[in-house]
Design a protein around this motif. Sequence first.
Motif, PDB file in Angstrom:
ATOM      1  N   LEU A   1       8.766   0.152   3.501  1.00 38.49           N
ATOM      2  CA  LEU A   1       9.643   0.480   2.653  1.00 38.49           C
ATOM      3  C   LEU A   1       9.891   1.662   1.833  1.00 38.49           C
ATOM      4  CD1 LEU A   1       8.786  -2.661   0.342  1.00 38.49           C
ATOM      5  CD2 LEU A   1      10.024  -2.652   2.632  1.00 38.49           C
ATOM      6  N   LEU A   2      10.979   2.320   1.752  1.00 36.06           N
ATOM      7  CA  LEU A   2      11.168   3.359   0.827  1.00 36.06           C
ATOM      8  C   LEU A   2      11.636   3.238  -0.542  1.00 36.06           C
ATOM      9  CD1 LEU A   2      13.188   5.917   3.352  1.00 36.06           C
ATOM     10  CD2 LEU A   2      10.610   6.022   2.662  1.00 36.06           C
ATOM     11  N   THR A   3      11.166   3.839  -1.669  1.00 33.35           N
ATOM     12  CA  THR A   3      11.844   3.470  -2.875  1.00 33.35           C
ATOM     13  C   THR A   3      12.549   4.757  -3.324  1.00 33.35           C
ATOM     14  OG1 THR A   3       9.953   4.469  -4.071  1.00 33.35           O
ATOM     15  CG2 THR A   3       9.525   2.109  -3.353  1.00 33.35           C
ATOM     16  N   ASP A   4      13.787   4.532  -3.958  1.00 33.04           N
ATOM     17  CA  ASP A   4      14.785   5.409  -4.368  1.00 33.04           C
ATOM     18  C   ASP A   4      14.375   5.987  -5.735  1.00 33.04           C
ATOM     19  OD1 ASP A   4      17.135   6.762  -4.314  1.00 33.04           O
ATOM     20  OD2 ASP A   4      18.400   5.360  -5.319  1.00 33.04           O
ATOM     21  N   SER A   5      13.935   7.073  -5.801  1.00 33.44           N
ATOM     22  CA  SER A   5      13.753   7.691  -7.019  1.00 33.44           C
ATOM     23  C   SER A   5      13.447   9.336  -6.768  1.00 33.44           C
ATOM     24  CB  SER A   5      12.432   7.127  -8.068  1.00 33.44           C
ATOM     25  OG  SER A   5      11.212   7.552  -7.434  1.00 33.44           O
ATOM     26  N   SER A   6      13.469   9.951  -7.787  1.00 36.54           N
ATOM     27  CA  SER A   6      13.373  11.406  -7.794  1.00 36.54           C
ATOM     28  C   SER A   6      11.771  11.838  -7.133  1.00 36.54           C
ATOM     29  CB  SER A   6      13.497  12.353  -8.986  1.00 36.54           C
ATOM     30  OG  SER A   6      12.628  11.882 -10.032  1.00 36.54           O
ATOM     31  N   ASN A   7      10.999  10.812  -7.449  1.00 36.81           N
ATOM     32  CA  ASN A   7       9.438  10.651  -6.880  1.00 36.81           C
ATOM     33  C   ASN A   7       9.407   9.337  -5.916  1.00 36.81           C
ATOM     34  OD1 ASN A   7       6.902  11.331  -6.378  1.00 36.81           O
ATOM     35  ND2 ASN A   7       6.066  10.622  -8.148  1.00 36.81           N
ATOM     36  N   GLY A   8      10.180   9.255  -4.862  1.00 39.00           N
ATOM     37  CA  GLY A   8      10.179   8.204  -4.202  1.00 39.00           C
ATOM     38  C   GLY A   8       9.049   8.046  -3.274  1.00 39.00           C
ATOM     39  N   LYS A   9       8.610   6.718  -2.944  1.00 40.01           N
ATOM     40  CA  LYS A   9       7.454   6.372  -2.233  1.00 40.01           C
ATOM     41  C   LYS A   9       7.582   5.714  -0.942  1.00 40.01           C
ATOM     42  CE  LYS A   9       5.032   5.262  -6.550  1.00 40.01           C
ATOM     43  NZ  LYS A   9       6.538   5.299  -7.461  1.00 40.01           N
ATOM     44  N   LEU A  10       6.729   5.744   0.036  1.00 43.01           N
ATOM     45  CA  LEU A  10       6.638   5.173   1.274  1.00 43.01           C
ATOM     46  C   LEU A  10       5.703   4.180   1.067  1.00 43.01           C
ATOM     47  CD1 LEU A  10       7.538   4.459   4.292  1.00 43.01           C
ATOM     48  CD2 LEU A  10       5.816   6.134   4.778  1.00 43.01           C
ATOM     49  N   LEU A  11       5.877   2.616   1.257  1.00 42.26           N
ATOM     50  CA  LEU A  11       4.976   1.437   1.031  1.00 42.26           C
ATOM     51  C   LEU A  11       4.912   1.039   2.420  1.00 42.26           C
ATOM     52  CD1 LEU A  11       6.433   0.181  -2.427  1.00 42.26           C
ATOM     53  CD2 LEU A  11       4.742   1.702  -2.017  1.00 42.26           C
ATOM     54  N   ARG A  12       3.714   0.317   2.610  1.00 45.01           N
ATOM     55  CA  ARG A  12       3.290  -0.379   3.733  1.00 45.01           C
ATOM     56  C   ARG A  12       3.053  -1.804   3.241  1.00 45.01           C
ATOM     57  NH1 ARG A  12      -1.112   1.849   6.907  1.00 45.01           N
ATOM     58  NH2 ARG A  12      -2.394   0.703   5.445  1.00 45.01           N
ATOM     59  N   LEU A  13       3.728  -2.853   3.900  1.00 43.98           N
ATOM     60  CA  LEU A  13       3.405  -4.452   3.383  1.00 43.98           C
ATOM     61  C   LEU A  13       2.405  -4.922   4.415  1.00 43.98           C
ATOM     62  CD1 LEU A  13       6.619  -5.795   2.260  1.00 43.98           C
ATOM     63  CD2 LEU A  13       4.937  -4.660   1.026  1.00 43.98           C
TER      64      LEU A  13
ATOM     65  N   SER B   1       0.819  -1.167  -0.072  1.00 36.39           N
ATOM     66  CA  SER B   1      -0.030   0.127  -0.184  1.00 36.39           C
ATOM     67  C   SER B   1       0.904   1.243   0.029  1.00 36.39           C
ATOM     68  CB  SER B   1      -0.814   0.051   1.202  1.00 36.39           C
ATOM     69  OG  SER B   1      -1.785  -1.239   1.368  1.00 36.39           O
ATOM     70  N   GLU B   2       0.655   2.107  -0.842  1.00 36.55           N
ATOM     71  CA  GLU B   2       1.264   3.510  -1.188  1.00 36.55           C
ATOM     72  C   GLU B   2       0.937   4.543   0.172  1.00 36.55           C
ATOM     73  OE1 GLU B   2       1.643   6.931  -3.726  1.00 36.55           O
ATOM     74  OE2 GLU B   2       2.029   5.117  -4.928  1.00 36.55           O
ATOM     75  N   ILE B   3       1.637   4.652   0.927  1.00 33.51           N
ATOM     76  CA  ILE B   3       1.464   5.630   2.209  1.00 33.51           C
ATOM     77  C   ILE B   3       1.449   7.127   1.434  1.00 33.51           C
ATOM     78  CG2 ILE B   3       1.764   6.688   4.450  1.00 33.51           C
ATOM     79  CD1 ILE B   3       0.706   3.724   4.216  1.00 33.51           C
ATOM     80  N   THR B   4       2.619   7.399   0.748  1.00 33.02           N
ATOM     81  CA  THR B   4       2.717   8.570   0.072  1.00 33.02           C
ATOM     82  C   THR B   4       3.941   8.567  -1.107  1.00 33.02           C
ATOM     83  OG1 THR B   4       3.311  11.238   0.692  1.00 33.02           O
ATOM     84  CG2 THR B   4       4.735   9.437   1.795  1.00 33.02           C
ATOM     85  N   ASP B   5       4.014   9.498  -2.083  1.00 34.96           N
ATOM     86  CA  ASP B   5       5.023   9.835  -2.745  1.00 34.96           C
ATOM     87  C   ASP B   5       5.389  11.164  -2.602  1.00 34.96           C
ATOM     88  OD1 ASP B   5       3.118  11.237  -3.878  1.00 34.96           O
ATOM     89  OD2 ASP B   5       2.935  10.144  -5.982  1.00 34.96           O
ATOM     90  N   GLY B   6       6.315  11.550  -3.553  1.00 34.84           N
ATOM     91  CA  GLY B   6       6.627  12.966  -3.568  1.00 34.84           C
ATOM     92  C   GLY B   6       7.949  13.021  -2.695  1.00 34.84           C
ATOM     93  N   LEU B   7       8.707  12.107  -2.362  1.00 37.13           N
ATOM     94  CA  LEU B   7      10.065  12.055  -1.693  1.00 37.13           C
ATOM     95  C   LEU B   7      11.190  12.127  -2.870  1.00 37.13           C
ATOM     96  CD1 LEU B   7       8.898   9.293   1.011  1.00 37.13           C
ATOM     97  CD2 LEU B   7       9.470  11.764   1.467  1.00 37.13           C
ATOM     98  N   HIS B   8      12.389  13.061  -2.639  1.00 35.80           N
ATOM     99  CA  HIS B   8      13.093  12.954  -3.510  1.00 35.80           C
ATOM    100  C   HIS B   8      14.466  12.172  -2.983  1.00 35.80           C
ATOM    101  CE1 HIS B   8      16.401  14.747  -5.793  1.00 35.80           C
ATOM    102  NE2 HIS B   8      15.379  15.083  -6.571  1.00 35.80           N
ATOM    103  N   HIS B   9      14.815  11.199  -3.786  1.00 33.84           N
ATOM    104  CA  HIS B   9      15.679   9.954  -3.215  1.00 33.84           C
ATOM    105  C   HIS B   9      15.726   9.838  -1.494  1.00 33.84           C
ATOM    106  CE1 HIS B   9      17.020   9.719  -7.498  1.00 33.84           C
ATOM    107  NE2 HIS B   9      16.988  10.660  -7.308  1.00 33.84           N
TER     108      HIS B   9
END
Length: 373
Positions: free
Chosen positions: A357-369, A35-43
């Motif tokens: 989890l944090l995904t590494d990109s210019s629009n990184g996401k916080l995910l919940r498993l 589940s995506e909690i948020t995006d908009g995180l920069h790396h």
Amino acid sequence: MRPVTTLLLTSLALSACADNAATLAPQSNNDIRASEITDGLHHPWSLAFVSDSEWLVTERRGTLRRIVDGDLQDNAVTGVPQVVASGQGGLMDMAPHPDFADNQRLYLSYAKPCGDGGGTTAVGYGIYKDGALSAFQDVYVAEASCTNTAKHFGGRILFDNEGFLFLTIGDRGQRDRAQDTSDPAGSVVRLHDDGRIPEDNPLAGQQGKAGEIWSWGHRNPQGLALHPQTGKPWLNEHGPRGGDEINAPEPGINYGWPVITYGREYYGPSIGDTEKKGYAQPLLHWTPSIAPSGMAFVTSNRYPDWQGDIVNGALKLTHLNKVSFDGKTATREVRLLQDRGERIRDVRQGPDGYLYLLTDSSNGKLLRLAPAE
């Protein structure tokens, strides 16, 4: 809170032998909801839970972001130290002090400016309250590791159950430094929370040695977690072309890089031997490389079949990697989230027992498993 999106995932099971990672046919399907909690995180680089409702995320460019009740706040945290945001350097890991509820100390590791345009791995703390970090001070700066290279800062930090602070430092892209015990590059260091060197460190008090070193011969450790039974740190680290590793670093032990490695030069030939007397073998190695980053032991009853397993982010092969161990023997590897194709930088078990989890990109996401219902 942003709308939650979910994805049904399946797993690929692989063997995890210490001297050869042979591929097996898929053994089972582990249905997991991401589940995506948020995006908009920069790396984003690191996640910390400072309360049940407030979480913090470091961004490599040097910003510290707040997530309050699931919403990413527009304003960054103030009072963060200046960082060298170049290559692999920047603002990296984060750890609340074990007595954070009383002293509000938030520790950060980062690439600190040094020399003539160079950088080095440093760790310090400030007092965190209501979106501001005040009175930040360094407790340790790897002065001898200052270099203009922008590679292999390491940077993971961890408090153990006795309150000691562990920090990983990469070889800075200059591999032979990992075998030089006068230089903390390519090592795990162990400190008191104020940066003092513990008297029982293996090299403490020895002339010409870096007394902060706990273990050495590491290339670039970017995952660090406390074993739930032993209370000892385990880590994952990047190899070159192959030879990524999981190790359980012991005091005074040489883990071999670059004298022994299962990796090869990026242009093809072998680098060193795969084993040699006096150098510790990894508990597990990955060839080809998965580029591991972020590590957590699963202890939550949210995942009853995963108890004691290690979960690792994978940057290059873009998945969540789960490894089962019997003691220090790797017995099974499962690869999750492959369909997402996202670089996973950090893995944390939250206060609610879920994995984040944090995904590494210019629009990184916080995910919940979460297990599928």
